[in-house]
Design a protein around this motif. Structure first.
Motif, mmCIF file in Angstrom:
data_model
loop_
_atom_site.group_PDB
_atom_site.id
_atom_site.type_symbol
_atom_site.label_atom_id
_atom_site.label_comp_id
_atom_site.label_asym_id
_atom_site.label_seq_id
_atom_site.Cartn_x
_atom_site.Cartn_y
_atom_site.Cartn_z
ATOM 1 N N ASP A 1 0.840 -1.207 0.000
ATOM 2 C CA ASP A 1 0.000 0.000 0.000
ATOM 3 C C ASP A 1 0.867 1.246 0.000
ATOM 4 O OD1 ASP A 1 -2.247 -1.568 0.061
ATOM 5 O OD2 ASP A 1 -2.454 -1.492 2.253
ATOM 6 N N THR A 2 0.253 2.374 -0.324
ATOM 7 C CA THR A 2 0.964 3.659 -0.337
ATOM 8 C C THR A 2 0.596 4.412 0.928
ATOM 9 O OG1 THR A 2 0.856 3.747 -2.752
ATOM 10 C CG2 THR A 2 1.301 5.804 -1.595
ATOM 11 N N TRP A 3 1.601 4.699 1.747
ATOM 12 C CA TRP A 3 1.374 5.338 3.038
ATOM 13 C C TRP A 3 1.912 6.766 2.986
ATOM 14 C CZ3 TRP A 3 -1.395 2.456 6.489
ATOM 15 C CH2 TRP A 3 -1.473 1.083 6.216
ATOM 16 N N THR A 4 1.073 7.728 3.386
ATOM 17 C CA THR A 4 1.434 9.141 3.319
ATOM 18 C C THR A 4 1.121 9.810 4.646
ATOM 19 O OG1 THR A 4 0.860 9.169 0.969
ATOM 20 C CG2 THR A 4 1.119 11.303 2.044
ATOM 21 N N LEU A 5 2.019 10.734 5.067
ATOM 22 C CA LEU A 5 1.836 11.501 6.295
ATOM 23 C C LEU A 5 1.648 12.977 5.960
ATOM 24 C CD1 LEU A 5 4.520 9.953 8.675
ATOM 25 C CD2 LEU A 5 2.048 9.640 8.777
ATOM 26 N N ALA A 6 0.767 13.631 6.698
ATOM 27 C CA ALA A 6 0.570 15.082 6.593
ATOM 28 C C ALA A 6 0.576 15.629 8.015
ATOM 29 C CB ALA A 6 -0.745 15.409 5.891
ATOM 30 N N LEU A 7 1.742 16.137 8.462
ATOM 31 C CA LEU A 7 1.935 16.524 9.851
ATOM 32 C C LEU A 7 2.274 18.004 9.956
ATOM 33 C CD1 LEU A 7 4.129 13.496 11.002
ATOM 34 C CD2 LEU A 7 1.643 13.731 11.152
ATOM 35 N N PRO A 8 1.913 18.642 11.063
ATOM 36 C CA PRO A 8 2.286 20.052 11.264
ATOM 37 C C PRO A 8 3.772 20.173 11.596
ATOM 38 C CG PRO A 8 1.153 19.206 13.192
ATOM 39 C CD PRO A 8 1.085 18.109 12.167
ATOM 40 N N ASP A 9 4.270 21.391 11.528
ATOM 41 C CA ASP A 9 5.689 21.611 11.805
ATOM 42 C C ASP A 9 6.008 21.463 13.281
ATOM 43 O OD1 ASP A 9 6.094 22.123 9.125
ATOM 44 O OD2 ASP A 9 5.732 24.283 9.345
ATOM 45 N N GLU A 10 5.066 21.804 14.158
ATOM 46 C CA GLU A 10 5.290 21.726 15.592
ATOM 47 C C GLU A 10 4.600 20.500 16.178
ATOM 48 O OE1 GLU A 10 7.242 23.667 17.303
ATOM 49 O OE2 GLU A 10 7.730 24.884 15.533
#
Length: 506
Positions: free
Chosen positions: A370-379
């Motif tokens: 599967d394709t795993w993607t993260l979208a996280l804030p800078d802090e």
């Protein structure tokens, strides 16, 4: 306290009138109709009475102006029989008019003035009076000097004429003024009475409907209680003042209290039954852990130390696989049992972004297809929760995104902060969830194998555990799904800002 709502009203579907408002309006409407009817009847009766008096006075005034026909015997008047003198104002009240017509032509006329003198009538007034028929009843005419009630009577003709007519009239100003005063008085008294009745009726109706409002308030309070699960008590009852036998509202209050007692008893029985089932599940799970561990241990021992046939090895491997699956089920049941009993770890400040990175890395290692993607804030995003429970939530959500979607599905995990809440979303591009299953997706042992892959052999406890853990940490979870996009959103309260050192990614 809310007033009872009776549904649709004349004010429109969006703003129905309350029952007490309807009763007040209906009462005032009936009183208004009664006052109007009394006013009309009073006006008609008074008008008839005053008109009768006016006709009697009119007859007397005609007698003073002349003597149609023969005089009564013994009359010492020196006028000849049938003589008429319209200008004779003696005994006539101001405003009295008299006119004599011969063959439709005015012979003489007089209108008595306020000072007792007389003056002749104008041509226009005489034209109106000339058309009166002695055979007709008295009627009313509007002359140049006002409104009059007039009557015509035949008198002996003068020589050379076919007949003469005496017309006598009296002003209706006094009668009309009396009728106007009566109308004003009735209207004023009616308005005052309606205002007083409206105020008194409002107080009386409010006090009469207070018991009904208490019933409505009690029913509304019960409807807002969380009765779906857990230990439930219903402290709300209709007050004794509104639950007295003998009245319609009191009978309804007694019935409502009886219904609440019955529901409370049923909920207590349901809770007792649920507690027995949960205790049985917890005890059974505890008892099953040891034999399952023994089965797995002996199976592994045989596979490692004994030479067995291929079919026997396949059977032993199947036993090992099923025992592991059963052990996982037992652990899930024990976790739910501990949550039901409030057995949890200590809450602490948890770096949510770090947990997301760790659990996503583990999921990627177990499902590289599967394709795993993260979208996280800078802090870092810090929440106050039990770290092991939040980790279990993320593991279950990511595992579901892998197990219930085909290979190659894209899974995106994002962390955001909105209005004091930390939100974690797990979104996949799988086939979606059956809409009929959405409402029960967090229910224990709820499965929708027809909507997603059945190869994983789900027990139906994963999302129930997720919801229980999220709610135990003061958060909420929601799901939305459509073909090609399924999203689980977990919201947790953000902790007070503080510095938390982040471990280096391994």
């Amino acid at each position: 306290m809310t007033a009872p709502d009776d549904g649709a009203g004349p004010a429109g579907a969006g703003h129905p009138l309350h029952l007490r408002t309807k009763l007040i309006l209906v009462t005032l409407g009936l009183l208004t109709a009664i006052c109007a009817a009394l006013g009309v009847l009073s006006h008609l009766a008074m008008s008839s009475y005053l008109t009768g008096q006016l006709d009697a006075a009119l007859e007397l005034a005609a007698g003073r102006a002349g003597f149609p026909g023969d005089r009564p015997p013994g009359d010492d008047d020196d006028r000849p029989s049938g003589a008429v003198d319209p200008e004779n104002a003696a005994g006539q009240r101001p405003g009295t008019l008299n006119a004599v017509f011969d063959d439709g032509q005015a012979r003489t006329s007089a209108l008595v003035q306020d000072d007792g003198s007389t003056r002749p009538l104008g041509p226009a007034d005489l034209d109106l009076l000339a058309g009166l028929d002695p055979a007709d009843a008295p009627e009313e005419l509007t002359l140049s000097t006002g409104h009059y009630r007039v009557d015509a009577a035949g008198i002996p003709p003068v020589p050379g004429s076919d007949g003469a007519v005496l017309v006598t009239g009296l002003s209706t100003a006094e009668r009309d003024s009396t009728l106007v005063s009566l109308a004003v008085t009735v209207a004023g008294l009616s308005l005052a009475g309606l205002a007083l009745a409206g105020a008194a009726g409002t107080v009386i109706i409010r006090r009469s409907l207070r018991s009904l409002e208490e019933l409505s308030a009690a029913a509304t309070s019960v409807s807002r209680l969380p009765l779906s699960s857990g230990e439930v008590t219903i402290p709300v009852r209709v007050p004794p003042a509104a639950a007295r036998p003998g009245t319609e509202v009191g009978t309804v209050g007694l019935a409502l209290n009886g219904m609440i007692d019955h529901v409370a008893s049923a909920l207590q029985d349901r809770q007792a039954s649920e507690m027995k089932v949960r205790r049985f599940v917890a005890d059974a799970s505890h008892e099953l852990r040891t034999p399952l561990t023994s089965i797995r241990g002996y199976t592994e021992l045989i596979l490692m130390s004994e030479v067995v046939s291929p079919s026997a090895r396949s059977a032993l491997e199947r036993v090992d696989s099923e025992s592991r699956r059963m052990s996982s089920l037992v652990e899930d049941l024990l976790l739910l049992a501990r949550l039901d009993e409030g057995q949890r770890g200590e809450a602490s400040d948890v770096d949510l972004t770090e947990l997301v990175i760790e659990t996503t890395s583990d999921a990627q290692a177990s499902a590289p297809g599967d394709t795993w993607t993260l979208a996280l804030p800078d802090e870092p995003v810090v929440v106050r929760a039990v770290e092991a429970e939040v980790r279990q939530v993320l593991i279950n959500l990511l595992s579901n995104a892998h197990k219930h979607t085909p290979p190659g599905t894209a899974v995106t995990t994002a962390v955001t902060v909105e209005e004091g809440l930390a939100a974690v979303t797990v979104t996949d591009t799988g086939p979606g969830i059956d809409p009929a299953f959405i409402d029960t997706i967090f229910t224990r042992f709820s499965r929708a194998d027809t909507a997603r892959s059945a190869d994983a052999g789900s027990t139906g406890l994963g999302l129930a555990i997720v919801q229980a853990l999220v709610e135990a940490n003061g958060g909420t979870i929601r799901v939305s799904s459509e073909p090609g996009r399924t999203r689980f959103r977990v919201e947790l309260p953000v902790s007070q800002p503080r510095h938390i050192p982040r471990r280096e990614d391994s």
